[in-house]
Scaffold this motif. Structure first.
Motif, PDB file in Angstrom:
ATOM      1  N   SER A 125       0.853  -1.177   0.000  1.00  0.00           N
ATOM      2  CA  SER A 125       0.000   0.000   0.000  1.00  0.00           C
ATOM      3  C   SER A 125       0.891   1.229   0.000  1.00  0.00           C
ATOM      4  CB  SER A 125      -0.943   0.020   1.201  1.00  0.00           C
ATOM      5  OG  SER A 125      -0.205   0.146   2.392  1.00  0.00           O
ATOM      6  N   LEU A 126       0.315   2.337  -0.403  1.00  0.00           N
ATOM      7  CA  LEU A 126       1.053   3.597  -0.430  1.00  0.00           C
ATOM      8  C   LEU A 126       0.043   4.712  -0.223  1.00  0.00           C
ATOM      9  CD1 LEU A 126       3.757   5.038  -0.906  1.00  0.00           C
ATOM     10  CD2 LEU A 126       3.231   5.048  -3.347  1.00  0.00           C
ATOM     11  N   ASP A 127       0.209   5.467   0.867  1.00  0.00           N
ATOM     12  CA  ASP A 127      -0.719   6.546   1.193  1.00  0.00           C
ATOM     13  C   ASP A 127      -0.072   7.875   0.829  1.00  0.00           C
ATOM     14  OD1 ASP A 127      -2.469   8.387   2.226  1.00  0.00           O
ATOM     15  OD2 ASP A 127      -2.471   7.562   4.253  1.00  0.00           O
ATOM     16  N   VAL A 128      -0.577   8.511  -0.209  1.00  0.00           N
ATOM     17  CA  VAL A 128      -0.068   9.813  -0.638  1.00  0.00           C
ATOM     18  C   VAL A 128      -1.134  10.898  -0.491  1.00  0.00           C
ATOM     19  CG1 VAL A 128       1.696   8.884  -2.189  1.00  0.00           C
ATOM     20  CG2 VAL A 128      -0.608   9.312  -3.062  1.00  0.00           C
ATOM     21  N   THR A 129      -2.149  10.641   0.327  1.00  0.00           N
ATOM     22  CA  THR A 129      -3.249  11.586   0.475  1.00  0.00           C
ATOM     23  C   THR A 129      -2.819  12.906   1.113  1.00  0.00           C
ATOM     24  OG1 THR A 129      -3.900  10.550   2.560  1.00  0.00           O
ATOM     25  CG2 THR A 129      -5.039   9.813   0.557  1.00  0.00           C
ATOM     26  N   GLN A 130      -1.732  12.898   1.903  1.00  0.00           N
ATOM     27  CA  GLN A 130      -1.240  14.120   2.534  1.00  0.00           C
ATOM     28  C   GLN A 130      -0.209  14.845   1.671  1.00  0.00           C
ATOM     29  OE1 GLN A 130      -2.612  15.222   5.445  1.00  0.00           O
ATOM     30  NE2 GLN A 130      -3.950  13.475   5.055  1.00  0.00           N
ATOM     31  N   ASN A 131       0.216  14.221   0.570  1.00  0.00           N
ATOM     32  CA  ASN A 131       1.265  14.761  -0.299  1.00  0.00           C
ATOM     33  C   ASN A 131       0.646  15.517  -1.465  1.00  0.00           C
ATOM     34  OD1 ASN A 131       2.085  11.679   0.554  1.00  0.00           O
ATOM     35  ND2 ASN A 131       3.598  13.225   1.100  1.00  0.00           N
ATOM     36  N   THR A 132      -0.034  16.593  -1.154  1.00  0.00           N
ATOM     37  CA  THR A 132      -0.797  17.322  -2.164  1.00  0.00           C
ATOM     38  C   THR A 132       0.078  18.113  -3.131  1.00  0.00           C
ATOM     39  OG1 THR A 132      -1.102  19.143  -0.614  1.00  0.00           O
ATOM     40  CG2 THR A 132      -2.848  17.472  -0.711  1.00  0.00           C
ATOM     41  N   ALA A 133       1.376  18.231  -2.857  1.00  0.00           N
ATOM     42  CA  ALA A 133       2.289  18.934  -3.767  1.00  0.00           C
ATOM     43  C   ALA A 133       2.867  18.011  -4.832  1.00  0.00           C
ATOM     44  CB  ALA A 133       3.417  19.597  -2.973  1.00  0.00           C
ATOM     45  N   LEU A 134       2.547  16.715  -4.769  1.00  0.00           N
ATOM     46  CA  LEU A 134       3.106  15.762  -5.739  1.00  0.00           C
ATOM     47  C   LEU A 134       2.784  16.156  -7.172  1.00  0.00           C
ATOM     48  CD1 LEU A 134       2.513  12.125  -4.415  1.00  0.00           C
ATOM     49  CD2 LEU A 134       4.691  13.234  -4.872  1.00  0.00           C
ATOM     50  N   THR A 135       3.824  16.188  -7.997  1.00  0.00           N
ATOM     51  CA  THR A 135       3.641  16.419  -9.427  1.00  0.00           C
ATOM     52  C   THR A 135       4.078  15.202 -10.232  1.00  0.00           C
ATOM     53  OG1 THR A 135       5.807  17.477  -9.586  1.00  0.00           O
ATOM     54  CG2 THR A 135       3.909  18.922  -9.244  1.00  0.00           C
ATOM     55  N   SER A 136       4.819  14.289  -9.583  1.00  0.00           N
ATOM     56  CA  SER A 136       5.292  13.084 -10.265  1.00  0.00           C
ATOM     57  C   SER A 136       5.271  11.912  -9.285  1.00  0.00           C
ATOM     58  CB  SER A 136       6.706  13.308 -10.799  1.00  0.00           C
ATOM     59  OG  SER A 136       7.208  12.115 -11.367  1.00  0.00           O
ATOM     60  N   LEU A 137       4.638  10.808  -9.685  1.00  0.00           N
ATOM     61  CA  LEU A 137       4.552   9.601  -8.869  1.00  0.00           C
ATOM     62  C   LEU A 137       4.804   8.404  -9.771  1.00  0.00           C
ATOM     63  CD1 LEU A 137       3.818   8.092  -6.253  1.00  0.00           C
ATOM     64  CD2 LEU A 137       1.414   8.276  -6.948  1.00  0.00           C
ATOM     65  N   THR A 138       5.843   7.629  -9.441  1.00  0.00           N
ATOM     66  CA  THR A 138       6.185   6.434 -10.215  1.00  0.00           C
ATOM     67  C   THR A 138       6.192   5.241  -9.269  1.00  0.00           C
ATOM     68  OG1 THR A 138       7.599   7.777 -11.629  1.00  0.00           O
ATOM     69  CG2 THR A 138       7.861   5.394 -11.781  1.00  0.00           C
ATOM     70  N   PHE A 139       5.386   4.231  -9.558  1.00  0.00           N
ATOM     71  CA  PHE A 139       5.330   3.044  -8.696  1.00  0.00           C
ATOM     72  C   PHE A 139       5.304   1.753  -9.504  1.00  0.00           C
ATOM     73  CE2 PHE A 139       1.096   4.705  -9.288  1.00  0.00           C
ATOM     74  CZ  PHE A 139       0.342   3.594  -9.617  1.00  0.00           C
ATOM     75  N   ARG A 140       5.710   1.801 -10.738  1.00  0.00           N
ATOM     76  CA  ARG A 140       5.730   0.627 -11.623  1.00  0.00           C
ATOM     77  C   ARG A 140       6.553  -0.502 -10.994  1.00  0.00           C
ATOM     78  NH1 ARG A 140       8.567   1.218 -17.340  1.00  0.00           N
ATOM     79  NH2 ARG A 140       9.604   2.686 -15.992  1.00  0.00           N
TER      80      ARG A 140
END
Length: 76
Positions: free
Chosen positions: A42-57
């Motif tokens: 699992s990966l919780d990024v709900t608090q990371n609202t500044a994210l512009t790039s997310l790679t989880f392949r």
């Protein structure tokens, strides 16, 4: 590896150690997160609202529907 507002946990196509748990909830200024080829369930990024790039392949254990990006309106 933390580089300013970027975290890079790329596992070199699965050849290195594999991360199974990652808490980035306190990294609210995080803009880039790379977790390729690990074993995250699992990966919780709900608090990371500044994210512009997310790679989880390559995180085969991440089930579809587990990743909530509804708060990440700046993702490309």
């Amino acid at each position: 590896v933390l580089l300013d507002d970027k975290l890079d946990f790329d596992n070199n196509d699965g050849l290195g150690s594999k991360i199974t748990d990652l808490d980035v909830s306190n990294a609210v200024a995080l803009t880039t997160l790379n977790t390729r080829y690990n074993e995250l369930t699992s990966l919780d990024v709900t608090q990371n609202t500044a994210l512009t790039s997310l790679t989880f392949r390559g995180n085969q254990q991440l089930s579809s529907g587990v990743l909530d990006i509804s708060n990440n309106t700046q993702l490309n």
